[in-house]
Design a protein around this motif. Structure first.
Motif, PDB file in Angstrom:
ATOM      1  N   GLY A 166     -12.351   4.997  -6.537  1.00  0.00           N
ATOM      2  CA  GLY A 166     -12.146   4.045  -5.455  1.00  0.00           C
ATOM      3  C   GLY A 166     -10.816   4.262  -4.773  1.00  0.00           C
ATOM      4  N   GLU A 167     -10.144   3.193  -4.436  1.00  0.00           N
ATOM      5  CA  GLU A 167      -8.901   3.271  -3.676  1.00  0.00           C
ATOM      6  C   GLU A 167      -7.658   3.390  -4.549  1.00  0.00           C
ATOM      7  N   SER A 168      -7.821   3.550  -5.863  1.00  0.00           N
ATOM      8  CA  SER A 168      -6.648   3.462  -6.737  1.00  0.00           C
ATOM      9  C   SER A 168      -6.593   4.534  -7.812  1.00  0.00           C
ATOM     10  N   VAL A 169      -5.361   4.747  -8.266  1.00  0.00           N
ATOM     11  CA  VAL A 169      -5.048   5.580  -9.431  1.00  0.00           C
ATOM     12  C   VAL A 169      -4.322   4.685 -10.412  1.00  0.00           C
ATOM     13  N   CYS A 170      -4.729   4.706 -11.681  1.00  0.00           N
ATOM     14  CA  CYS A 170      -4.103   3.857 -12.693  1.00  0.00           C
ATOM     15  C   CYS A 170      -3.523   4.700 -13.819  1.00  0.00           C
ATOM     16  N   LEU A 171      -2.428   4.220 -14.405  1.00  0.00           N
ATOM     17  CA  LEU A 171      -1.870   4.777 -15.629  1.00  0.00           C
ATOM     18  C   LEU A 171      -2.082   3.756 -16.730  1.00  0.00           C
ATOM     19  N   VAL A 193       0.852  -1.185   0.000  1.00  0.00           N
ATOM     20  CA  VAL A 193       0.000   0.000   0.000  1.00  0.00           C
ATOM     21  C   VAL A 193       0.890   1.238   0.000  1.00  0.00           C
ATOM     22  N   ASP A 194       0.429   2.265  -0.728  1.00  0.00           N
ATOM     23  CA  ASP A 194       1.169   3.526  -0.853  1.00  0.00           C
ATOM     24  C   ASP A 194       2.425   3.392  -1.691  1.00  0.00           C
ATOM     25  N   GLN A 195       2.520   2.325  -2.483  1.00  0.00           N
ATOM     26  CA  GLN A 195       3.621   2.195  -3.428  1.00  0.00           C
ATOM     27  C   GLN A 195       3.043   2.115  -4.826  1.00  0.00           C
ATOM     28  N   VAL A 196       3.751   2.683  -5.778  1.00  0.00           N
ATOM     29  CA  VAL A 196       3.319   2.605  -7.164  1.00  0.00           C
ATOM     30  C   VAL A 196       3.915   1.358  -7.762  1.00  0.00           C
ATOM     31  N   GLY A 197       3.122   0.572  -8.468  1.00  0.00           N
ATOM     32  CA  GLY A 197       3.635  -0.654  -9.080  1.00  0.00           C
ATOM     33  C   GLY A 197       3.167  -0.780 -10.505  1.00  0.00           C
ATOM     34  N   ASP A 198       3.871  -1.597 -11.288  1.00  0.00           N
ATOM     35  CA  ASP A 198       3.501  -1.837 -12.667  1.00  0.00           C
ATOM     36  C   ASP A 198       2.590  -3.050 -12.759  1.00  0.00           C
ATOM     37  N   PHE A 199       1.623  -2.978 -13.664  1.00  0.00           N
ATOM     38  CA  PHE A 199       0.814  -4.121 -14.039  1.00  0.00           C
ATOM     39  C   PHE A 199       0.132  -4.796 -12.861  1.00  0.00           C
ATOM     40  N   SER A 200      -0.563  -4.030 -12.034  1.00  0.00           N
ATOM     41  CA  SER A 200      -1.431  -4.644 -11.041  1.00  0.00           C
ATOM     42  C   SER A 200      -2.555  -5.350 -11.790  1.00  0.00           C
ATOM     43  N   GLY A 251      -4.254  -0.796 -24.091  1.00  0.00           N
ATOM     44  CA  GLY A 251      -5.097  -1.145 -22.952  1.00  0.00           C
ATOM     45  C   GLY A 251      -4.319  -1.660 -21.764  1.00  0.00           C
ATOM     46  N   THR A 252      -3.003  -1.500 -21.805  1.00  0.00           N
ATOM     47  CA  THR A 252      -2.150  -1.991 -20.727  1.00  0.00           C
ATOM     48  C   THR A 252      -2.202  -1.046 -19.529  1.00  0.00           C
ATOM     49  N   VAL A 253      -2.405  -1.607 -18.339  1.00  0.00           N
ATOM     50  CA  VAL A 253      -2.306  -0.822 -17.112  1.00  0.00           C
ATOM     51  C   VAL A 253      -0.822  -0.746 -16.757  1.00  0.00           C
ATOM     52  N   LEU A 254      -0.218   0.402 -17.026  1.00  0.00           N
ATOM     53  CA  LEU A 254       1.224   0.553 -16.862  1.00  0.00           C
ATOM     54  C   LEU A 254       1.625   0.600 -15.397  1.00  0.00           C
ATOM     55  N   LYS A 255       0.819   1.284 -14.591  1.00  0.00           N
ATOM     56  CA  LYS A 255       1.112   1.420 -13.168  1.00  0.00           C
ATOM     57  C   LYS A 255      -0.206   1.525 -12.403  1.00  0.00           C
ATOM     58  N   LYS A 256      -0.162   1.109 -11.156  1.00  0.00           N
ATOM     59  CA  LYS A 256      -1.340   1.224 -10.306  1.00  0.00           C
ATOM     60  C   LYS A 256      -0.902   1.620  -8.907  1.00  0.00           C
ATOM     61  N   TYR A 257      -1.556   2.644  -8.379  1.00  0.00           N
ATOM     62  CA  TYR A 257      -1.222   3.183  -7.058  1.00  0.00           C
ATOM     63  C   TYR A 257      -2.451   3.055  -6.172  1.00  0.00           C
ATOM     64  N   LYS A 258      -2.294   2.475  -4.987  1.00  0.00           N
ATOM     65  CA  LYS A 258      -3.446   2.193  -4.123  1.00  0.00           C
ATOM     66  C   LYS A 258      -3.231   2.721  -2.714  1.00  0.00           C
ATOM     67  N   VAL A 259      -4.311   3.250  -2.141  1.00  0.00           N
ATOM     68  CA  VAL A 259      -4.364   3.592  -0.720  1.00  0.00           C
ATOM     69  C   VAL A 259      -5.670   3.009  -0.189  1.00  0.00           C
ATOM     70  N   ALA A 260      -5.564   2.012   0.672  1.00  0.00           N
ATOM     71  CA  ALA A 260      -6.725   1.219   1.070  1.00  0.00           C
ATOM     72  C   ALA A 260      -7.827   2.049   1.729  1.00  0.00           C
ATOM     73  N   THR A 261      -7.471   3.125   2.397  1.00  0.00           N
ATOM     74  CA  THR A 261      -8.468   3.917   3.131  1.00  0.00           C
ATOM     75  C   THR A 261      -8.954   5.138   2.357  1.00  0.00           C
ATOM     76  N   GLU A 262      -8.561   5.271   1.089  1.00  0.00           N
ATOM     77  CA  GLU A 262      -8.869   6.471   0.307  1.00  0.00           C
ATOM     78  C   GLU A 262      -9.943   6.177  -0.739  1.00  0.00           C
ATOM     79  N   GLU A 263     -10.638   7.230  -1.159  1.00  0.00           N
ATOM     80  CA  GLU A 263     -11.451   7.205  -2.369  1.00  0.00           C
ATOM     81  C   GLU A 263     -11.035   8.418  -3.193  1.00  0.00           C
ATOM     82  N   PHE A 264     -10.361   8.155  -4.305  1.00  0.00           N
ATOM     83  CA  PHE A 264      -9.794   9.234  -5.110  1.00  0.00           C
ATOM     84  C   PHE A 264     -10.869   9.854  -6.003  1.00  0.00           C
ATOM     85  N   PHE A 265     -10.889  11.200  -6.020  1.00  0.00           N
ATOM     86  CA  PHE A 265     -11.851  11.944  -6.825  1.00  0.00           C
ATOM     87  C   PHE A 265     -11.207  12.692  -7.989  1.00  0.00           C
TER      88      PHE A 265
END
Length: 676
Positions: free
Chosen positions: A339-344, A241-248, A350-364
């Motif tokens: 929801g809890e994530s930001v995607c690139l 959580v709170d780390q950016v990763g590739d291809f979630s 159509g490839t999800v290059l990166k996915k960033y998640k915060v379990a307690t957040e809802e991103f607007f």
């Protein structure tokens, strides 16, 4: 004096050795080594060295002549490397790791895969298939594109007998043009593509004109035409959580019908006789659905069709010169949030290059800026930074190339509805919150250790919750507009004023359903179509207004009024729904407006036939509502045999050239359309 001596090398050999030429494995980790400590004269004596560990040091690059002809395994983790091209001096290298070098990106991965023909493992991952693609398919396609560019635009510019000056001029123009115009692969690899394009172009010139360009051509084998192109990345996904990763993990939902969309304007919608069958309304944009992605699922659940997706924005290009012109080229990487994530996402593949998640957040909301950061030796380099915010009132700052969320700003105690960066001041970020305030922040520029200092510059007081904000294009450092729950307002944001907390300077009134004028209405869509024309909704159901900033705000000086009538230029016909928060967007370069509806459809308006008249000082309001140029219908999507219904389109955004259209829904589906 260098930290590395003959005695040190003998002592750090594994096992210890009595002669340099006998060393096969050498551990030089955790010695605080800098590039200048790697003495080529000393290393040239390590003729049989096969494994070298340089991890946990301070290296920013490799000397070009270390002369290690038998090196097979190299570990450079946890350094400060900025470039990998010098690694081509180790042609037998089979295993390479350089994790936690924050200035290296996916582009560097591709460079080493091309340069090192024997490389099998990169950062612990088998890259054999991808490397073959990079060396063969990628090279073949780029060579074809470069050659075609030369043949079409430059070959005939040289006379039969040419001088050295003419050749020099053509070379300069060709290299600049080909790197600007030859595009291939995802935008996240644009740096690698330009690097290869330049290399191929120089080889082409050397072959065609007999020029000695001092290049080091690499042999390129041909590949079977039927071999698939791979979009796999050699980088591992970060799971914390709170780390950016590739291809979630993500789900692709396949439409049961994927025919090209040829829906006519207003199909399925009743229209008055005065709105039917004009020539300009018969245009067909011809867009087709590329991908339907379920990449924001809570807990990566395939059953999640409830997460709402709210905001998306295309990544800006880091390139200089003409490439910054959106007409010339634009990014195909888009950031989406919900929801809890930001995607690139790469829109083409159509490839999800990166996915960033915060379990307690809802991103607007998400927004991009490009910061010029100081790296080692006081050199500067530009990097794209993504700001993401939502329900917790916190802004997350993500250095995308480094896969790292380097900081956060606790901007508000209530949720943040939307954020945007100033187009003129790269560190200035506006945050609009449910606390009925819009704050201006200077996010600062992080140093090489990601230390940064953010400061609040201004607070704009609103009478209701701000939902959408927009800076006036002709004066982005002076005026900001906001569409709020209780109306549309303008603030003076000039920083030379001493007042740090400011009330609104003007509120705009619009026609109401009874034929009068009102300032009290929810404005949940707001964007500029060009330097002057504003597009907003919804003062009443079924209508989107286009109005003039300059002609509306000019009236303020005549009576210092706080209430100003918007000078309406036109109305756009839209869905009669009274549902809120289905926002709109614009594509200024193409004079387009986009807005989704409550039935999963996207309403598109090409206004190029109107904008010229509107810019005239005497431009009159259009007498009738302008119908959509085209409506893209939601296709029949099925999951486990069940059709997805009740789809709301929360947001629709195109890239600057209107090549891709990204559609965000209420059912956790990101739809990507491509204009044919």
């Amino acid at each position: 004096m260098s930290k590395i001596t003959t005695e040190l090398l003998l002592e750090r050999a594994v096992p210890r050795s009595t002669r340099l030429r006998k060393i096969e494995t050498l551990n030089l980790s955790k010695l605080q080594l800098k590039t200048g400590d790697l003495d080529p004269r000393l290393f040239s004596r390590l003729r049989h060295l096969q494994k070298l560990d340089l991890s946990d040091n301070l290296l920013d690059k490799f000397p070009n002549s270390l002369t290690l002809p038998d090196l097979r395994v190299l570990n450079c983790n946890n350094n400060k490397l900025e470039d990998v091209t010098a690694l081509k001096q180790f042609p037998l290298l089979e295993e390479l790791t350089y994790e936690n070098n924050v200035y290296l990106t996916l582009n560097d991965d591709y460079k080493v895969m091309f340069l090192l023909q024997n490389l099998r493992l990169l950062n612990g991952k088998d890259i054999t298939k991808l490397a073959n693609h990079v060396r063969r398919v990628n090279s073949r396609k780029l060579t074809s594109k470069v050659t075609a560019h030369w043949e079409k635009f430059f070959r005939d510019q040289l006379p039969e007998k040419y001088t050295a000056e003419q050749v020099k001029s053509i070379k300069k123009k060709f290299l600049k043009s080909v790197q600007t115009n030859v595009v291939y692969g995802p935008s996240s690899l644009s740096e690698f593509t330009r690097w290869r394009v330049k290399m191929i172009a120089e080889e082409l010139l050397a072959c065609s004109l007999g020029l000695d360009l001092g290049t080091d051509p690499e042999s390129e084998e041909m590949m079977d035409e039927n071999e698939e192109e791979s979009t796999e990345s050699p980088r591992e996904a970060a799971g914390d959580v709170d780390q950016v990763g590739d291809f979630s993990s993500y789900v692709t939902v396949t439409p049961s019908k994927r025919k090209r969309n040829h829906s006519k304007p207003g199909s399925g919608n009743k229209r008055s006789k005065t709105q039917a069958n004009t020539k300009e309304e018969a245009e067909d944009v011809s867009a087709e659905p590329l991908h339907f992605l379920q990449c924001h699922s809570k807990g990566n659940s395939r059953e999640d069709f409830k997460t709402q997706l709210w905001s998306c924005v295309f990544e800006p290009l880091l390139d200089c010169g003409a490439r910054k012109d959106p007409i010339v080229s634009s990014s195909r990487t888009v950031a989406t949030c919900g929801g809890e994530s930001v995607c690139l996402i790469d829109c083409e593949t159509g490839t999800v290059l990166k996915k960033y998640k915060v379990a307690t957040e809802e991103f607007f909301s998400v927004a991009w800026t490009t910061l010029t950061m100081v790296i080692s030796d006081s050199r500067k380099k530009s990097h794209n930074i993504l700001a993401a915010a939502g329900r917790r009132g916190i802004v997350k700052l993500i250095h995308v190339a480094a896969d790292f969320c380097y900081g956060e700003i606790k901007a508000h105690k209530k949720p943040i509805a939307t954020v945007c960066f100033s187009p003129t001041r790269e560190t200035h970020l506006f945050t609009a919150s449910y606390d009925k305030r819009i704050a201006l922040w200077d996010i600062g520029i992080p140093d090489c250790d990601y230390n940064f200092k953010a400061s609040q510059l201004l607070v704009l007081e609103a009478l209701s919750i701000p939902l959408r904000i927009a800076l006036v294009p002709t004066c982005p450092d002076q005026y900001l507009l906001a569409g709020c729950e209780g109306g549309c307002f303008a603030w003076n944001i000039k920083l030379d004023k001493e007042q740090k907390s400011r009330p609104f300077e003007a509120v705009f009134q619009f026609p109401d359903e009874d034929g009068g004028m009102t300032t009290s209405h929810r404005v949940d869509g707001l964007a500029f179509l060009n330097d002057d024309v504003i597009v907003s909704k919804s003062s009443k159901p079924g209508c989107i207004y286009l109005w003039s900033w300059s002609r509306s705000f000019d009236t303020k000086g005549k009576g210092c009024q706080r209430t100003i009538s918007a000078v309406i230029l036109a109305e756009l016909e839209w869905s009669p729904t009274d549902l809120s928060y289905l926002t709109l967007s614009t594509c200024p370069a193409k004079d387009y407006v986009f807005c989704g509806d409550e039935k999963g459809s996207v309403w598109m308006y090409n206004l190029s036939n109107y904008t010229t008249a509107w810019t005239s000082a005497k431009g009159k309001r259009s007498d009738r509502r302008i119908p959509p140029t085209q409506i893209l219908k939601w296709p029949e999507l099925r999951d486990n045999g069940e059709q997805l219904t009740e789809v709301l389109i929360n947001n629709v955004v195109s890239d600057p050239t209107f090549t891709y259209l990204v559609v965000l829904t209420s059912v956790n589906i990101t739809a990507i359309w491509k204009k044919s």
